[in-house]
Scaffold this active site. Sequence first.
Site, PDB file in Angstrom:
ATOM      1  N   ASP A  49     101.008 -56.638 103.294  1.00 25.17           N
ATOM      2  CA  ASP A  49     102.322 -56.556 103.925  1.00 25.17           C
ATOM      3  C   ASP A  49     103.035 -55.261 103.540  1.00 25.17           C
ATOM      4  OD1 ASP A  49     102.897 -57.220 101.296  1.00 25.17           O
ATOM      5  OD2 ASP A  49     104.129 -58.955 101.769  1.00 25.17           O
ATOM      6  N   SER A  50     102.421 -54.488 102.655  1.00 18.06           N
ATOM      7  CA  SER A  50     102.887 -53.134 102.376  1.00 18.06           C
ATOM      8  C   SER A  50     102.876 -52.270 103.630  1.00 18.06           C
ATOM      9  CB  SER A  50     102.031 -52.484 101.280  1.00 18.06           C
ATOM     10  OG  SER A  50     100.648 -52.645 101.567  1.00 18.06           O
ATOM     11  N   ASP A  88      97.480 -60.465 104.076  1.00 25.78           N
ATOM     12  CA  ASP A  88      98.681 -60.990 103.428  1.00 25.78           C
ATOM     13  C   ASP A  88      99.435 -61.930 104.364  1.00 25.78           C
ATOM     14  OD1 ASP A  88      98.962 -60.205 100.799  1.00 25.78           O
ATOM     15  OD2 ASP A  88      99.926 -58.304 101.279  1.00 25.78           O
ATOM     16  N   GLU A 186      99.849 -57.974  89.280  1.00 22.29           N
ATOM     17  CA  GLU A 186     100.582 -56.743  89.549  1.00 22.29           C
ATOM     18  C   GLU A 186     101.641 -56.476  88.480  1.00 22.29           C
ATOM     19  OE1 GLU A 186     103.062 -54.340  93.030  1.00 22.29           O
ATOM     20  OE2 GLU A 186     102.120 -56.259  93.492  1.00 22.29           O
TER      21      GLU A 186
END
Length: 275
Positions: A49-50, A88, A186
Amino acid sequence: MSASARVTAPTPSEIRASKGAEPLVMLTAYTTPMAQMMDDHVDMVLVGDSVGMVLHGLPDTLGVTMEMMCLHGAAVKRGLHKAMMVVDMPFGSYEESPEQAFRNAAALMRDTGAAAVKLEGGVTMAETIRFLTARSIPVMAHVGLTPQAINTLGGYKVQGRGDDRARVMADAKAVAEAGAFSVVLEKVPASLSDEITSALDIPTIGIGASANCDGQVLVVDDMLGLFTAFKPKFVKRYGTLGADGETAIKAYADEVRARSFPGPEHVFADEVPTK
């Protein structure tokens, strides 16, 4: 087995079974040409989704929609033959209930050809992960810094320091026990990442975590240097495509304004030349 030696993409079960073997390689991709470029070299491709920030100029990932993920996922799939694709689930597409998550995960897999979906969250998402995996939806989990929760986390901060260490460990164990085939860590301190990697029987994929994770992932535009003004601590630049591209664009603009492009070799004569 190295990616280049494979004939077909690994399955989520094979990724899970690779725990402790050769480190897993994963990159993001959002377009067919980029997917083709990495297909021979990586084990997994994440349609992250980046994409909202990288390609659509959004300030964060919260504005990404199912339609965007389906569009980019289908494009990436066209460029892959040897790497497994994970997509995602965007913000708001799975948090309401396990049933909502199933409908949207099924739609993503159907419309993109993805082998699995990724969703963010630990203990609070364990029930949903269990619901999905029981219904043939392979899930890659994501704990530590979860970008879809930046408003509650207070920004893009390292997670798992001090008193917060137990929470991140609990999140990682919860998603593994719920049936996730792997988990992204992350912005988690290296020592905690190592503890989690040792404690879990599923592969850990680090991004700003530890070299001892079972694999690594980066946003491809970051590692290729397509962004010149933004560089997280955990990113290593393996190229300078942003600067090289700007130099090339300036050279083109200069030649157009000077009427040196197009040259004689780039235009067509009135008659077909004879051999």
